[in-house]
Motif scaffolding. Structure first.
Motif, mmCIF file in Angstrom:
data_model
loop_
_atom_site.group_PDB
_atom_site.id
_atom_site.type_symbol
_atom_site.label_atom_id
_atom_site.label_comp_id
_atom_site.label_asym_id
_atom_site.label_seq_id
_atom_site.Cartn_x
_atom_site.Cartn_y
_atom_site.Cartn_z
ATOM 1 N N GLY A 12 10.611 -1.908 3.796
ATOM 2 C CA GLY A 12 10.626 -1.169 5.063
ATOM 3 C C GLY A 12 9.371 -0.321 5.153
ATOM 4 N N SER A 13 9.372 0.598 6.054
ATOM 5 C CA SER A 13 8.250 1.534 6.131
ATOM 6 C C SER A 13 8.684 2.678 7.029
ATOM 7 C CB SER A 13 7.021 0.837 6.723
ATOM 8 O OG SER A 13 5.908 1.686 6.663
ATOM 9 N N ASN A 27 2.648 -0.989 3.040
ATOM 10 C CA ASN A 27 2.320 -2.179 2.247
ATOM 11 C C ASN A 27 3.496 -3.150 2.203
ATOM 12 O OD1 ASN A 27 -0.277 -1.221 1.521
ATOM 13 N ND2 ASN A 27 0.670 0.129 0.018
ATOM 14 N N GLY A 28 4.697 -2.615 1.937
ATOM 15 C CA GLY A 28 5.868 -3.488 1.794
ATOM 16 C C GLY A 28 6.140 -4.282 3.057
ATOM 17 N N ASP A 46 15.542 -2.403 1.120
ATOM 18 C CA ASP A 46 15.066 -1.029 1.325
ATOM 19 C C ASP A 46 16.248 -0.078 1.200
ATOM 20 O OD1 ASP A 46 12.232 0.069 2.633
ATOM 21 O OD2 ASP A 46 13.907 1.460 2.871
ATOM 22 N N ARG A 51 15.293 0.301 8.295
ATOM 23 C CA ARG A 51 13.859 -0.009 8.091
ATOM 24 C C ARG A 51 13.695 -1.459 7.651
ATOM 25 N NH1 ARG A 51 13.002 5.352 4.439
ATOM 26 N NH2 ARG A 51 13.357 6.846 6.106
ATOM 27 N N VAL A 68 19.232 -1.406 -0.623
ATOM 28 C CA VAL A 68 19.104 -1.298 -2.077
ATOM 29 C C VAL A 68 18.511 0.067 -2.418
ATOM 30 C CG1 VAL A 68 16.867 -2.509 -2.000
ATOM 31 C CG2 VAL A 68 18.048 -2.290 -4.171
ATOM 32 N N ALA A 70 16.526 1.697 -5.228
ATOM 33 C CA ALA A 70 15.772 1.334 -6.437
ATOM 34 C C ALA A 70 16.058 2.274 -7.601
ATOM 35 C CB ALA A 70 14.280 1.312 -6.127
ATOM 36 N N ASN A 96 7.512 -3.865 -4.756
ATOM 37 C CA ASN A 96 6.588 -2.980 -4.032
ATOM 38 C C ASN A 96 7.014 -1.523 -4.076
ATOM 39 O OD1 ASN A 96 4.583 -2.233 -1.754
ATOM 40 N ND2 ASN A 96 6.567 -1.643 -0.890
ATOM 41 N N TYR A 161 3.413 9.625 -11.714
ATOM 42 C CA TYR A 161 2.917 8.465 -10.951
ATOM 43 C C TYR A 161 1.924 7.674 -11.801
ATOM 44 C CZ TYR A 161 1.282 5.800 -6.865
ATOM 45 O OH TYR A 161 0.983 4.795 -5.966
ATOM 46 N N LYS A 165 2.819 3.917 -13.163
ATOM 47 C CA LYS A 165 1.980 2.817 -12.651
ATOM 48 C C LYS A 165 1.244 2.121 -13.788
ATOM 49 C CE LYS A 165 2.881 2.711 -8.270
ATOM 50 N NZ LYS A 165 3.510 1.513 -7.692
ATOM 51 N N GLY A 192 -6.153 0.768 -4.230
ATOM 52 C CA GLY A 192 -6.786 2.071 -4.049
ATOM 53 C C GLY A 192 -6.155 2.744 -2.845
ATOM 54 N N ILE A 194 -4.960 3.158 0.644
ATOM 55 C CA ILE A 194 -4.616 2.269 1.761
ATOM 56 C C ILE A 194 -4.152 3.147 2.930
ATOM 57 C CG2 ILE A 194 -3.138 0.378 2.519
ATOM 58 C CD1 ILE A 194 -4.980 -0.484 0.239
ATOM 59 N N SER A 196 -1.890 3.893 5.033
ATOM 60 C CA SER A 196 -0.474 3.584 5.206
ATOM 61 C C SER A 196 0.276 4.841 5.644
ATOM 62 C CB SER A 196 0.102 3.080 3.882
ATOM 63 O OG SER A 196 -0.001 4.111 2.917
ATOM 64 N N VAL A 199 0.451 7.348 2.779
ATOM 65 C CA VAL A 199 -0.720 8.203 2.557
ATOM 66 C C VAL A 199 -0.812 9.262 3.656
ATOM 67 C CG1 VAL A 199 -3.250 8.189 2.632
ATOM 68 C CG2 VAL A 199 -2.026 6.596 1.150
ATOM 69 N N ARG A 201 1.645 10.492 5.347
ATOM 70 C CA ARG A 201 2.723 11.461 5.087
ATOM 71 C C ARG A 201 2.322 12.433 3.991
ATOM 72 N NH1 ARG A 201 6.242 7.121 4.337
ATOM 73 N NH2 ARG A 201 6.519 7.674 2.158
HETATM 74 N N1 LIG Z 1 -0.698 3.538 0.352
HETATM 75 C C1 LIG Z 1 -1.511 3.621 -0.659
HETATM 76 O O1 LIG Z 1 -2.631 4.126 -0.545
HETATM 77 C C2 LIG Z 1 -1.097 3.080 -1.983
HETATM 78 C C3 LIG Z 1 -2.047 3.100 -2.985
HETATM 79 C C4 LIG Z 1 -1.709 2.584 -4.210
HETATM 80 C C5 LIG Z 1 -0.458 2.058 -4.402
HETATM 81 N N2 LIG Z 1 0.463 2.072 -3.425
HETATM 82 C C6 LIG Z 1 1.767 1.519 -3.716
HETATM 83 O O2 LIG Z 1 2.288 0.815 -2.616
HETATM 84 C C7 LIG Z 1 3.716 0.815 -2.716
HETATM 85 C C8 LIG Z 1 4.432 1.306 -1.469
HETATM 86 O O3 LIG Z 1 3.694 1.211 -0.380
HETATM 87 P P1 LIG Z 1 4.337 1.317 1.057
HETATM 88 O O4 LIG Z 1 3.171 1.512 1.972
HETATM 89 O O5 LIG Z 1 5.220 0.156 1.308
HETATM 90 O O6 LIG Z 1 5.166 2.688 0.971
HETATM 91 P P2 LIG Z 1 6.321 3.329 1.863
HETATM 92 O O7 LIG Z 1 6.412 4.768 1.551
HETATM 93 O O8 LIG Z 1 6.109 2.929 3.292
HETATM 94 O O9 LIG Z 1 7.607 2.705 1.220
HETATM 95 C C9 LIG Z 1 8.156 1.472 1.567
HETATM 96 C C10 LIG Z 1 9.639 1.623 1.609
HETATM 97 O O10 LIG Z 1 10.188 2.012 0.348
HETATM 98 C C11 LIG Z 1 11.457 2.562 0.653
HETATM 99 N N3 LIG Z 1 12.029 3.306 -0.467
HETATM 100 C C12 LIG Z 1 11.733 4.541 -0.892
HETATM 101 N N4 LIG Z 1 12.516 4.886 -1.921
HETATM 102 C C13 LIG Z 1 13.325 3.827 -2.145
HETATM 103 C C14 LIG Z 1 14.357 3.566 -3.079
HETATM 104 N N5 LIG Z 1 14.740 4.481 -3.982
HETATM 105 N N6 LIG Z 1 14.967 2.368 -3.037
HETATM 106 C C15 LIG Z 1 14.609 1.432 -2.135
HETATM 107 N N7 LIG Z 1 13.641 1.622 -1.222
HETATM 108 C C16 LIG Z 1 13.011 2.808 -1.231
HETATM 109 C C17 LIG Z 1 11.212 3.427 1.862
HETATM 110 O O11 LIG Z 1 12.395 3.577 2.621
HETATM 111 C C18 LIG Z 1 10.136 2.660 2.619
HETATM 112 O O12 LIG Z 1 10.669 1.994 3.730
HETATM 113 C C19 LIG Z 1 4.070 1.742 -3.854
HETATM 114 O O13 LIG Z 1 4.352 1.015 -5.009
HETATM 115 C C20 LIG Z 1 2.804 2.564 -4.001
HETATM 116 O O14 LIG Z 1 2.688 3.111 -5.280
HETATM 117 C C21 LIG Z 1 0.167 2.580 -2.216
#
Ligand SMILES: NC(=O)c1ccc[n+]([C@@H]2O[C@H](COP(=O)([O-])OP(=O)(O)OC[C@H]3O[C@@H](n4cnc5c(N)ncnc54)[C@H](O)[C@@H]3O)[C@@H](O)[C@H]2O)c1
Length: 260
Positions: A12-13, A27-28, A46, A51, A68, A70, A96, A161, A165, A192, A194, A196, A199, A201
């Motif tokens: 989701g997002s 990203n997801g 999610d 979402r 779900v 996580a 993700n 983090y 990671k 790096g 992204i 998104s 970021v 937030r």
């Molecule tokens: N955006 C960046 O710059 C960046 C950089 C490096 C790595 N990442 C990695 O990218 C991944 C996430 O990116 P994104 O843009 O999809 O983030 P996001 O915050 O949009 O999260 C995606 C989804 O995860 C869900 N979520 C949160 N906690 C949860 C849980 N306990 N169980 C299930 N779902 C849950 C949220 O509801 C959200 O819809 C992460 O692993 C992050 O570490 C992002």
């Protein structure tokens, strides 16, 4: 990817969408949309079912949204079982989901450490573990883990983090090496900064120019660029690639910081 079934954990997002776009693009979500555009049936997991449903509704092809958490071991396993129960197979699993922490070592709390560990790390190996057996039975499966340059380089920010990671890449390599001879591949994208909702937030939209300034390419990456790297690693085009971390960071980790 026609005929293949993919599962995206954390697909989701939420948070601010890009200007002019109705749907926040993390990203997801971008990964799920890309895999669906490549022809896969995509199961989106999610913590917030709405979402996940929004992602599935935006997908090019069929899919399924599952709730779900996580941070909950049984929930991770149940989500994989639900995907397998619905479609009978899983070809691609993308781990993700990830939460960023805020605490450097002196402030690091046990509670935040444990939550990060559960979401960023334990959920990933549990999800992979649950998906493995049916993949092994078919001698076919691809895992892609969404990592961060924080697992390679320290930003002096969140200990939990950075540590989770880094460990995530060890989980990826373990699966890759252990099952390389049985048709299973495992790789990671190491992202790096992204552009998104996550970021925006965490660090604020107003900080975008400063974030871009430290990147050799001079800009933040886009979730769609992260998704393209995931799609490559998940696809048969990467048939001889396993155990690898593909860094998608606009050149940050290749650069030596020098005054201009
Ligand atoms: N955006 C960046 O710059 C960046 C950089 C490096 C790595 N990442 C990695 O990218 C991944 C996430 O990116 P994104 O843009 O999809 O983030 P996001 O915050 O949009 O999260 C995606 C989804 O995860 C869900 N979520 C949160 N906690 C949860 C849980 N306990 N169980 C299930 N779902 C849950 C949220 O509801 C959200 O819809 C992460 O692993 C992050 O570490 C992002």
């Amino acid at each position: 990817m026609a005929g293949q079934v993919a599962y995206v954990l954390g697909g989701g997002s939420h948070g601010p969408a890009r200007p002019g776009e109705p749907l926040p693009m993390g990203n997801g979500r971008a990964i799920a949309l890309r895999l669906a555009a490549e022809g896969a049936t995509v199961v989106v997991g999610d913590i917030d079912l709405g979402r996940a449903q929004a992602t599935v509704a935006a997908q090019a092809g069929p899919g399924l949204a599952v709730a779900v958490d996580a941070a909950d071991a049984a929930s991770c396993q149940a989500a994989v079982a639900s995907a397998l129960g619905s479609f009978g197979r899983l070809d691609i699993v993308v781990c993700n989901v990830g939460v960023s922490g805020r605490e450097p070592i002196k402030a690091q709390s046990v509670a935040e450490w444990e939550y990060s560990e559960a979401v960023n790390l334990r959920s990933h190996w549990l999800t992979a573990q649950a998906a493995l057996e049916p993949m092994l039975a078919r001698s076919r499966g691809a895992f892609v883990f969404v990592g961060s340059t924080a697992g390679l380089l320290s930003s002096r920010r969140s200990l939990s983090y950075e540590a989770t990671k880094a460990a995530q890449l060890a989980v990826m390599r373990h699966i890759a090496v252990r099952y390389a001879a049985r048709g299973i591949r495992a790789n990671a994208v190491v992202l790096g900064v992204i552009d998104s909702p996550l970021v925006r937030r965490e660090f604020g939209e107003e900080g975008a120019p400063a974030r871009a300034a430290v990147v050799p390419m001079g800009r933040e990456g886009r979730p769609e660029e992260a998704a393209a790297a995931v799609a490559f690693l998940a696809s048969d085009d990467a048939g001889y690639v396993t155990g690898q971390s593909l860094i998608v960071d606009g050149g940050v980790s290749a650069s030596w910081p020098t005054p201009s």
